[in-house]
Scaffold this motif. Structure first.
Motif, PDB file in Angstrom:
ATOM      1  N   PHE A 164      31.491 -28.491 -24.577  1.00  0.00           N
ATOM      2  CA  PHE A 164      32.887 -28.745 -24.232  1.00  0.00           C
ATOM      3  C   PHE A 164      33.604 -27.459 -23.822  1.00  0.00           C
ATOM      4  N   ARG A 183      39.024 -28.867 -29.922  1.00  0.00           N
ATOM      5  CA  ARG A 183      39.443 -30.090 -30.611  1.00  0.00           C
ATOM      6  C   ARG A 183      38.595 -31.284 -30.169  1.00  0.00           C
ATOM      7  N   ARG A 184      38.342 -31.409 -28.873  1.00  0.00           N
ATOM      8  CA  ARG A 184      37.516 -32.512 -28.385  1.00  0.00           C
ATOM      9  C   ARG A 184      36.091 -32.409 -28.941  1.00  0.00           C
ATOM     10  N   GLY A 185      35.562 -31.206 -28.921  1.00  0.00           N
ATOM     11  CA  GLY A 185      34.207 -30.998 -29.422  1.00  0.00           C
ATOM     12  C   GLY A 185      34.072 -31.303 -30.893  1.00  0.00           C
ATOM     13  N   HIS A 230      41.975 -26.776 -26.566  1.00  0.00           N
ATOM     14  CA  HIS A 230      41.808 -28.203 -26.276  1.00  0.00           C
ATOM     15  C   HIS A 230      40.339 -28.615 -26.304  1.00  0.00           C
ATOM     16  N   ALA A 231      39.471 -27.791 -25.713  1.00  0.00           N
ATOM     17  CA  ALA A 231      38.041 -28.119 -25.699  1.00  0.00           C
ATOM     18  C   ALA A 231      37.473 -28.094 -27.111  1.00  0.00           C
ATOM     19  N   VAL A 267      35.914 -33.411 -32.669  1.00  0.00           N
ATOM     20  CA  VAL A 267      36.023 -34.858 -32.877  1.00  0.00           C
ATOM     21  C   VAL A 267      34.684 -35.532 -32.593  1.00  0.00           C
ATOM     22  N   VAL A 268      34.086 -35.193 -31.456  1.00  0.00           N
ATOM     23  CA  VAL A 268      32.782 -35.771 -31.096  1.00  0.00           C
ATOM     24  C   VAL A 268      31.724 -35.344 -32.106  1.00  0.00           C
TER      25      VAL A 268
END
Length: 308
Positions: free
Chosen positions: A139, A71-73, A68-69, A75-76
């Motif tokens: 992240f 994927r967030r990283g 999950h981290a 995207v940013v």
């Protein structure tokens, strides 16, 4: 010189000049494969990457912890890359234009070889990649540290050895190397660069090298080699409850093994983004190397006990 001396330790692995047929006749059968691997320390980093990719008992827990981290990283990081790429490319053009010219590098070639895009574009892509890596680390933070620790623990568990396998340190040489004043300075730097803060400071100091194709990452990896190797083997030293003096002597006896393993590990971790994956696989390789080194410790201890 007995089995604890450097010549005997070398003979433990192979002595092709005096042995015909099998090159491991002097080595007990249970140590033959380990002694072969120990001759090529970089192979542990490569095997670690292979095992992470192929062993679901290692791959799945690591991915589940970081999924999950990550994927967030990403995207940013992608948004950051799109918004700042042209600006950073301009900065690179100014930086390289005012920096000493590196022999073999030009705007469109590297050592005479034509590259698919110009040097400024390459450096900008690399810089963006490093920044995205930093964002991913932010992240991931605690999660990737846990994934690394689990990778080490699972690798050790997969070898089928219990806690009693890791025995107190035994000196393998009759005459351990003396660490002179020059060596003391190297020890201080190695200790500094094996710590978390020291590695971050070194990474920041070496950032300008990373802007040069191929050369930068090689220079950075070489300078970080010993510190990286010691950092990766910290769990091994802690498990054996080794003193700092024992650690220093142990590494000095295998300085070039540690240096070339650390160089390979640092080189893999130096790649933008995918280097984070190698930071996990390097723990697997380091654990496998520690396992083989401990086998040699057992062998030397048993030889010394028989000689008493």
């Amino acid at each position: 010189m007995s089995a604890s001396g450097p010549e005997a330790q070398d003979a433990l692995f192979t002595d092709k000049a005096t042995q015909s047929g099998s090159s491991f006749k002097a080595v007990p059968r249970e140590l033959a494969r380990a002694s072969l691997r120990l001759q090529y320390p970089p192979s542990y980093a490569l095997i670690g990457a292979y095992r992470l990719c192929t062993d679901k008992n290692l791959r799945v827990p690591a991915w589940d912890k970081c999924r999950h981290a990550t994927r967030r990283g990403l995207v940013v990081g992608a948004i950051w890359a799109v918004l700042t790429f042209e600006l950073q490319k301009k900065f690179i053009e100014v930086f390289l234009a005012n920096s000493p010219r590196v022999t073999g590098l030009s705007k469109n070639t590297v050592f005479g070889l034509k590259i698919p895009f110009d040097l400024h574009t390459y450096a900008a892509i690399l810089l963006i990649g490093l920044q995205v890596t930093w964002l991913l680390k932010f992240f991931l933070s605690k999660n990737i540290r846990i994934a690394r620790e689990r990778a080490w623990a699972q690798t050790v568990a997969s070898r089928g050895k219990g806690p009693d396998f890791w025995q107190p340190y035994v000196e393998e040489w009759e005459n351990p190397p003396y660490i002179a004043e020059k060596g003391q300075k190297e020890l201080i730097l190695r200790k500094l660069y094996s710590g978390r803060l020291g590695r971050r400071v070194l990474k920041f100091m070496l950032l300008p090298f990373d802007l040069y194709p191929f050369i930068g990452i090689l220079i950075s990896a070489w300078l970080k080699a010993l510190g990286t190797a010691q950092y990766l083997h910290r769990p091994y030293f802690e498990t054996k409850k080794m003193t700092q003096e024992q650690i220093d002597v142990f590494i000095e006896e295998r300085k070039w093994d540690y240096r070339i393993f650390g160089f390979t590990a640092a080189l893999l971790e130096g790649f933008p983004i995918i280097g984070l994956i190698f930071s996990i696989s390097n723990r697997i390789g380091a654990a496998m190397w520690a396992h083989d080194l401990e086998k040699i410790q057992h062998y030397v201890r048993s030889k010394q006990q028989k000689e008493q």
